[in-house]
Design an enzyme around this catalytic site. Structure first.
Site, PDB file in Angstrom:
ATOM      1  N   GLN A 113      33.502  29.459  42.097  1.00 26.93           N
ATOM      2  CA  GLN A 113      33.638  28.253  40.542  1.00 26.93           C
ATOM      3  C   GLN A 113      32.365  27.515  40.967  1.00 26.93           C
ATOM      4  O   GLN A 113      31.827  27.207  41.789  1.00 26.93           O
ATOM      5  CB  GLN A 113      34.827  28.020  40.574  1.00 26.93           C
ATOM      6  CG  GLN A 113      34.836  27.140  38.865  1.00 26.93           C
ATOM      7  CD  GLN A 113      36.872  27.433  39.340  1.00 26.93           C
ATOM      8  OE1 GLN A 113      37.457  27.866  39.865  1.00 26.93           O
ATOM      9  NE2 GLN A 113      36.992  25.945  38.176  1.00 26.93           N
ATOM     10  N   SER A 121      35.670  32.349  47.737  1.00 25.72           N
ATOM     11  CA  SER A 121      36.695  31.387  46.967  1.00 25.72           C
ATOM     12  C   SER A 121      36.963  32.592  45.745  1.00 25.72           C
ATOM     13  O   SER A 121      37.634  33.721  45.890  1.00 25.72           O
ATOM     14  CB  SER A 121      36.715  30.068  46.309  1.00 25.72           C
ATOM     15  OG  SER A 121      37.952  29.774  46.205  1.00 25.72           O
ATOM     16  N   LEU A 122      36.731  32.679  44.334  1.00 33.03           N
ATOM     17  CA  LEU A 122      37.159  33.549  43.373  1.00 33.03           C
ATOM     18  C   LEU A 122      36.467  34.660  43.650  1.00 33.03           C
ATOM     19  O   LEU A 122      36.845  35.803  43.445  1.00 33.03           O
ATOM     20  CB  LEU A 122      36.979  32.694  42.129  1.00 33.03           C
ATOM     21  CG  LEU A 122      36.584  33.605  40.965  1.00 33.03           C
ATOM     22  CD1 LEU A 122      37.287  34.412  40.044  1.00 33.03           C
ATOM     23  CD2 LEU A 122      36.115  33.079  40.303  1.00 33.03           C
ATOM     24  N   ARG A 137      45.208  33.893  38.216  1.00 31.05           N
ATOM     25  CA  ARG A 137      44.970  33.127  38.612  1.00 31.05           C
ATOM     26  C   ARG A 137      44.943  32.196  38.743  1.00 31.05           C
ATOM     27  O   ARG A 137      44.600  30.522  39.175  1.00 31.05           O
ATOM     28  CB  ARG A 137      44.363  33.922  40.109  1.00 31.05           C
ATOM     29  CG  ARG A 137      43.543  32.810  41.691  1.00 31.05           C
ATOM     30  CD  ARG A 137      42.534  33.295  41.828  1.00 31.05           C
ATOM     31  NE  ARG A 137      42.104  33.005  43.296  1.00 31.05           N
ATOM     32  CZ  ARG A 137      41.068  31.907  43.612  1.00 31.05           C
ATOM     33  NH1 ARG A 137      40.234  31.609  42.492  1.00 31.05           N
ATOM     34  NH2 ARG A 137      41.382  31.148  44.060  1.00 31.05           N
ATOM     35  N   HIS A 174      42.588  25.802  47.211  1.00 33.26           N
ATOM     36  CA  HIS A 174      42.377  26.038  48.517  1.00 33.26           C
ATOM     37  C   HIS A 174      43.547  24.319  49.112  1.00 33.26           C
ATOM     38  O   HIS A 174      42.956  24.229  50.706  1.00 33.26           O
ATOM     39  CB  HIS A 174      40.903  26.007  49.025  1.00 33.26           C
ATOM     40  CG  HIS A 174      40.769  26.850  48.648  1.00 33.26           C
ATOM     41  ND1 HIS A 174      41.226  28.777  48.165  1.00 33.26           N
ATOM     42  CD2 HIS A 174      39.742  26.942  47.599  1.00 33.26           C
ATOM     43  CE1 HIS A 174      39.990  28.918  47.632  1.00 33.26           C
ATOM     44  NE2 HIS A 174      39.409  28.136  47.323  1.00 33.26           N
ATOM     45  N   GLN A 183      44.690  32.744  50.697  1.00 33.23           N
ATOM     46  CA  GLN A 183      43.391  31.892  50.334  1.00 33.23           C
ATOM     47  C   GLN A 183      43.526  30.692  49.256  1.00 33.23           C
ATOM     48  O   GLN A 183      43.337  29.413  49.596  1.00 33.23           O
ATOM     49  CB  GLN A 183      42.638  32.625  49.634  1.00 33.23           C
ATOM     50  CG  GLN A 183      41.779  32.475  49.554  1.00 33.23           C
ATOM     51  CD  GLN A 183      40.872  33.004  47.893  1.00 33.23           C
ATOM     52  OE1 GLN A 183      40.675  32.497  46.898  1.00 33.23           O
ATOM     53  NE2 GLN A 183      39.567  33.302  48.083  1.00 33.23           N
TER      54      GLN A 183
END
Length: 294
Positions: free
Chosen positions: A9, A88-89, A113, A195, A244
């Protein structure tokens, strides 16, 4: 060895993916399929949407995922990874690109998500802050010393950590970190504490969706954020993907491990150049470039 890395992101921009759509029939087909799966025109948001529209979590996450994954698919025979990782993503993009997940299942999980994270953000006032110029241990100690929830969330590169948690705890941490010598401790314009333990409601929702999804053995090792090492076992991949949401993105550690395992050429697949910039700060001696197609 060739490593492909996928952004998370923040890499979105207006007009993203339009060149892919216009130049590749395969890309066109996959974008149209995505509109159908999502139930709204993600292509309108990507190709013509304002920066504000693209910032909505339910749009941002699928948009970045689609740009990355479709780029990898358009590369066709040229896409030969020895290892992959995503920030991440971006881990979802890496999993689809390495055939651990189908395009359709990957997109559905990313949409789930995004919505789950959006809901979790609305439940409690929370945020993130970028901390520059301090050792990891100092940042972790300060987070541990504060009452309330605040944790190290993203280890982006040496001297750049993002912390995540309750607004009050983040503000307090920023003050103390500046006293400790941080060059900057800056609250970020994000929707919530990604996170961190505050994402627990989203983690539960995503865990259910991941449990119901088929994962395959990837064509190459996937270096996952929470463990910062190579993983190929589908059950382990699922577990790490769930962890995660509330765990840290160990990006610096992942890249160091990839280099130690033979990664010599890193190619960023997707919008922007964020990861190439981080690569230069992690290890200047390793080649880093962006994927392109003709």
């Amino acid at each position: 060895m060739k490593a492909y890395i996928f952004p998370g992101q923040g890499a979105q921009f207006t007009g993203m993916g339009l060149d892919l759509y216009e130049k590749s029939p395969l890309a066109q087909q996959l974008f149209e399929q995505a509109n159908s799966i999502l139930g709204f025109s993600i292509t309108d948001a990507m190709f013509e949407g304002t920066a504000e529209e693209l910032k909505q979590t339910k749009v941002t996450q699928p948009a970045i995922f689609l740009h990355s994954v479709i780029m990898a698919k358009v590369l066709g025979e040229d896409f030969k990874p020895d290892m992959v990782a995503g920030h991440s993503l971006g881990e979802f993009s890496a999993l689809v690109a390495s055939n651990a997940l189908s395009f359709e299942d990957g997109l559905k999980l990313v949409a789930t998500r995004a919505m789950a994270m959006q809901k979790a953000c609305e439940q409690q006032a929370s945020t993130m802050a970028a901390v520059l110029g301090l050792e990891n241990e100092v940042v972790e100690e300060v987070c541990n010393s504060i009452e309330g929830t605040v944790v190290a969330a993203n280890y982006n590169c040496p001297g750049q950590i993002v912390i995540s948690g309750e607004v009050e705890a983040i503000n307090k941490a920023c003050d103390i970190l500046k006293e400790k010598g941080a060059k900057r401790a800056l609250v970020l314009p994000v929707g919530g504490a990604f996170h961190s333990p505050l994402m627990e409601p989203a983690r539960e929702e995503l865990a259910k969706a991941i449990e119901e999804t088929t994962f395959n053995t990837p064509i190459c090792p996937v270096y996952q954020n929470v463990v910062a090492k190579a993983v190929t076992d589908p059950a382990e991949i699922k577990e790490n993907l769930v962890a995660q949401l509330t765990g840290a993105v160990k990006w610096t550690q992942s890249v160091h491990q990839m280099i130690a395992d033979g990664g010599a050429e890193f190619v960023e697949v997707g919008p922007g150049k964020v990861l190439q910039g981080l690569m230069r700060k992690i290890d200047r001696s390793v080649a880093a470039s962006g994927a392109s197609f003709e």
